[in-house]
Design a protein around this motif. Structure first.
Motif, PDB file in Angstrom:
ATOM      1  N   ALA A 150       0.836  -1.202   0.000  1.00  0.00           N
ATOM      2  CA  ALA A 150       0.000   0.000   0.000  1.00  0.00           C
ATOM      3  C   ALA A 150       0.869   1.250   0.000  1.00  0.00           C
ATOM      4  O   ALA A 150       0.620   2.202  -0.755  1.00  0.00           O
ATOM      5  CB  ALA A 150      -0.920  -0.012   1.217  1.00  0.00           C
ATOM      6  N   TYR A 151       1.912   1.260   0.833  1.00  0.00           N
ATOM      7  CA  TYR A 151       2.809   2.419   0.874  1.00  0.00           C
ATOM      8  C   TYR A 151       3.457   2.635  -0.486  1.00  0.00           C
ATOM      9  O   TYR A 151       3.572   3.760  -0.969  1.00  0.00           O
ATOM     10  CB  TYR A 151       3.918   2.216   1.913  1.00  0.00           C
ATOM     11  N   ILE A 152       3.903   1.512  -1.086  1.00  0.00           N
ATOM     12  CA  ILE A 152       4.605   1.644  -2.366  1.00  0.00           C
ATOM     13  C   ILE A 152       3.691   2.250  -3.424  1.00  0.00           C
ATOM     14  O   ILE A 152       4.099   3.115  -4.198  1.00  0.00           O
ATOM     15  CB  ILE A 152       5.180   0.281  -2.815  1.00  0.00           C
ATOM     16  N   VAL A 153       2.410   1.828  -3.422  1.00  0.00           N
ATOM     17  CA  VAL A 153       1.480   2.373  -4.418  1.00  0.00           C
ATOM     18  C   VAL A 153       1.268   3.862  -4.180  1.00  0.00           C
ATOM     19  O   VAL A 153       1.276   4.663  -5.127  1.00  0.00           O
ATOM     20  CB  VAL A 153       0.133   1.615  -4.377  1.00  0.00           C
ATOM     21  N   ILE A 154       1.118   4.259  -2.915  1.00  0.00           N
ATOM     22  CA  ILE A 154       0.915   5.682  -2.613  1.00  0.00           C
ATOM     23  C   ILE A 154       2.132   6.487  -3.071  1.00  0.00           C
ATOM     24  O   ILE A 154       2.017   7.522  -3.738  1.00  0.00           O
ATOM     25  CB  ILE A 154       0.675   5.886  -1.099  1.00  0.00           C
ATOM     26  N   ILE A 155       3.332   5.977  -2.752  1.00  0.00           N
ATOM     27  CA  ILE A 155       4.555   6.687  -3.131  1.00  0.00           C
ATOM     28  C   ILE A 155       4.665   6.771  -4.653  1.00  0.00           C
ATOM     29  O   ILE A 155       4.933   7.839  -5.215  1.00  0.00           O
ATOM     30  CB  ILE A 155       5.795   5.994  -2.522  1.00  0.00           C
ATOM     31  N   ALA A 156       4.404   5.638  -5.332  1.00  0.00           N
ATOM     32  CA  ALA A 156       4.506   5.631  -6.794  1.00  0.00           C
ATOM     33  C   ALA A 156       3.508   6.610  -7.406  1.00  0.00           C
ATOM     34  O   ALA A 156       3.796   7.249  -8.421  1.00  0.00           O
ATOM     35  CB  ALA A 156       4.282   4.228  -7.336  1.00  0.00           C
ATOM     36  N   GLY A 157       2.333   6.744  -6.779  1.00  0.00           N
ATOM     37  CA  GLY A 157       1.348   7.703  -7.267  1.00  0.00           C
ATOM     38  C   GLY A 157       1.892   9.120  -7.236  1.00  0.00           C
ATOM     39  O   GLY A 157       1.774   9.858  -8.218  1.00  0.00           O
ATOM     40  N   THR A 194      10.694   6.498  -6.269  1.00  0.00           N
ATOM     41  CA  THR A 194       9.820   5.476  -5.672  1.00  0.00           C
ATOM     42  C   THR A 194      10.580   4.569  -4.718  1.00  0.00           C
ATOM     43  O   THR A 194      10.052   4.169  -3.687  1.00  0.00           O
ATOM     44  CB  THR A 194       9.226   4.576  -6.779  1.00  0.00           C
ATOM     45  N   VAL A 195      11.803   4.203  -5.081  1.00  0.00           N
ATOM     46  CA  VAL A 195      12.542   3.253  -4.253  1.00  0.00           C
ATOM     47  C   VAL A 195      13.586   3.949  -3.396  1.00  0.00           C
ATOM     48  O   VAL A 195      14.554   3.337  -2.957  1.00  0.00           O
ATOM     49  CB  VAL A 195      13.209   2.152  -5.102  1.00  0.00           C
ATOM     50  N   ASN A 196      13.396   5.258  -3.153  1.00  0.00           N
ATOM     51  CA  ASN A 196      14.308   5.955  -2.260  1.00  0.00           C
ATOM     52  C   ASN A 196      14.026   5.539  -0.818  1.00  0.00           C
ATOM     53  O   ASN A 196      12.907   5.652  -0.339  1.00  0.00           O
ATOM     54  CB  ASN A 196      14.115   7.462  -2.434  1.00  0.00           C
ATOM     55  N   CYS A 197      15.073   5.059  -0.163  1.00  0.00           N
ATOM     56  CA  CYS A 197      14.990   4.617   1.227  1.00  0.00           C
ATOM     57  C   CYS A 197      14.310   5.615   2.151  1.00  0.00           C
ATOM     58  O   CYS A 197      13.583   5.243   3.049  1.00  0.00           O
ATOM     59  CB  CYS A 197      16.393   4.491   1.786  1.00  0.00           C
TER      60      CYS A 197
END
Lengths: 225, 197
Positions: free
Chosen positions: A76-83, A111-114
């Protein structure tokens, strides 16, 4: 750091700028700090784009922190960040096409920034929207300043200009703007920062050094971005 | 791009870590021992190949014809995240020896920027190939070679780091700063492949 309810709002904001600088002290987000700092201008652009995504995702994640089930937290976090990354891509493409071209792939790689997933895991999922926004703004500005510092040194030393203004023409060392110079300047900046802060530089990086290695959902500490 | 230039650029001249700066965290974090860097490298090659095998057709056949190319980032990262989880489960059940060798490194890869980077670069570079199959083949080749380049850099660097362990470095340079400066020297040697500009 989990119980931050007592700290004042101002501290929430300022901690990311120097004391817990995500890049120079936390050693997160090394890839953009190396790749987008050939010029101070691009470094600021990258820093601000990351700040935008960090701010947006921290606010949304913190607002939804009671809604998102624990088991699907990370996707869910990844989708929000990618958005938010897609949003900033559109904005830059439309309004600052030069910066969009200069940052290239690294814009998608926000998107994949720590730092972003890290703040979501450590802070936004435990704190209210206002505090999360302050935290994100502080961390984002800290990251931008770190990038700007590295970018300025590399541009001044390597190209003899600063923000495009010729300053030290004739004394430039071109290697500084190339990849070896990136590693070298960042290494020196981290060393100097830890010397000034009078503490030993961190020995590890990536998952071992990552503050979220305990909580990170990818069991072994999947934060090796 | 010809096949030869793809191989050469992905492994040497445009090395993923040392000149593109992708995947710096595992490069600096998992390069303490040669054995662990080989494991990490193999896991990265594997995931890069497989995720390209899935994302390239998805971009070409699903997203691009419908004008949804802007969903690239979101679609790719979800595919990679799901895929890595899947591989972990399959390896654990089906091939336990391989899982023991690569398993620890798999979760670290989900959000490794080299993997997302290679899928995006493949779409950027090869999406205008004359036929779908030609582009697909080149994309897979590029992904494999990028992984090999990553592994090569990781192994070389691990060899250097084991020698650095006992050297006398100023106190505030110990740890990450010294590692970064060593990386700078390794990167310098790779720069020679593309020639000084």
């Amino acid at each position: 750091m989990a119980k931050t309810t007592k700290t004042s709002c101002l501290k929430e904001f300022t901690k990311g700028i120097i004391r817990e600088n995500p890049n120079l002290v936390g050693l997160l987000g090394m890839c953009p700090a190396l790749a987008t700092t050939q010029e101070a201008k691009n470094a600021i652009g990258m820093g601000l784009a990351t700040t935008f995504v960090l701010l947006g995702s921290n606010i949304v994640i913190s607002a939804l922190r009671r809604v998102i089930p624990k088991s699907v937290k990370l996707p869910a976090y990844i989708v929000i960040i990618a958005g938010f990354v897609t949003l900033i891509q559109f904005l830059l493409h439309g309004y600052l096409p030069a910066l969009y071209t200069a940052l290239g792939t690294f814009l998608s790689l926000i998107t994949v920034n720590c730092i972003i997933l890290g703040r979501a895991e450590i802070f936004a999922c435990k704190n209210n929207v206002w505090r999360s926004a302050l935290d994100a703004a502080g961390m984002g500005i800290g990251f931008t300043l770190a990038l700007f510092l590295v970018g300025s040194i590399r541009e001044l030393g390597g190209a003899g200009t600063w923000m495009g203004i010729p300053l030290t023409k004739g004394f430039e060392i071109p290697i500084l703007t190339q990849s070896p110079g990136g590693f070298f300047v960042l290494g020196c900046v981290i060393a100097i920062v830890s010397k000034i802060a009078r503490k030993k530089p961190p020995r590890t990086i990536g998952c071992q050094g990552c503050p979220m290695s305990e909580t990170c959902a990818a069991s072994q500490g999947g934060c090796s971005k | 791009m010809s096949i030869f230039s793809i191989v050469l650029s992905a492994i040497l001249t445009d090395n993923f870590v040392l000149s593109k700066f992708m995947g710096c965290c595992p490069f600096l974090g998992v390069s303490k021992k040669i054995s662990s860097s080989i494991g990490m490298g193999l896991a990265v090659i594997f995931v890069m190949l497989c995720s390209t095998a899935i994302t390239y057709p998805i971009h070409m056949l699903v997203l691009a014809p419908r004008g949804l190319a802007y969903l690239q980032t979101m679609a790719f990262i979800l595919i990679i995240a799901v895929f890595v989880q899947l591989v972990e489960i399959i390896l654990r059940k089906m091939i336990p020896p391989l899982y023991r060798a690569l398993g620890v490194y798999l979760p670290l890869i989900t959000t490794n920027c080299a993997v997302l980077g290679v899928t995006i670069l493949n779409v950027d570079n090869f999406s205008n190939a004359p036929t779908f199959l030609e582009g697909y083949g080149k994309a897979l080749l590029y992904a494999g070679c990028a992984g090999i380049g990553f592994t090569l850099a990781l192994i070389i660097f691990a060899g250097i780091r084991t020698r650095m362990e006992n050297s006398d470095i100023p106190e505030f340079f110990k740890g990450i700063p010294a590692t970064l400066i060593a990386a700078s020297i390794v990167s310098l040697s790779f720069l020679a492949f593309s020639g000084m500009s």
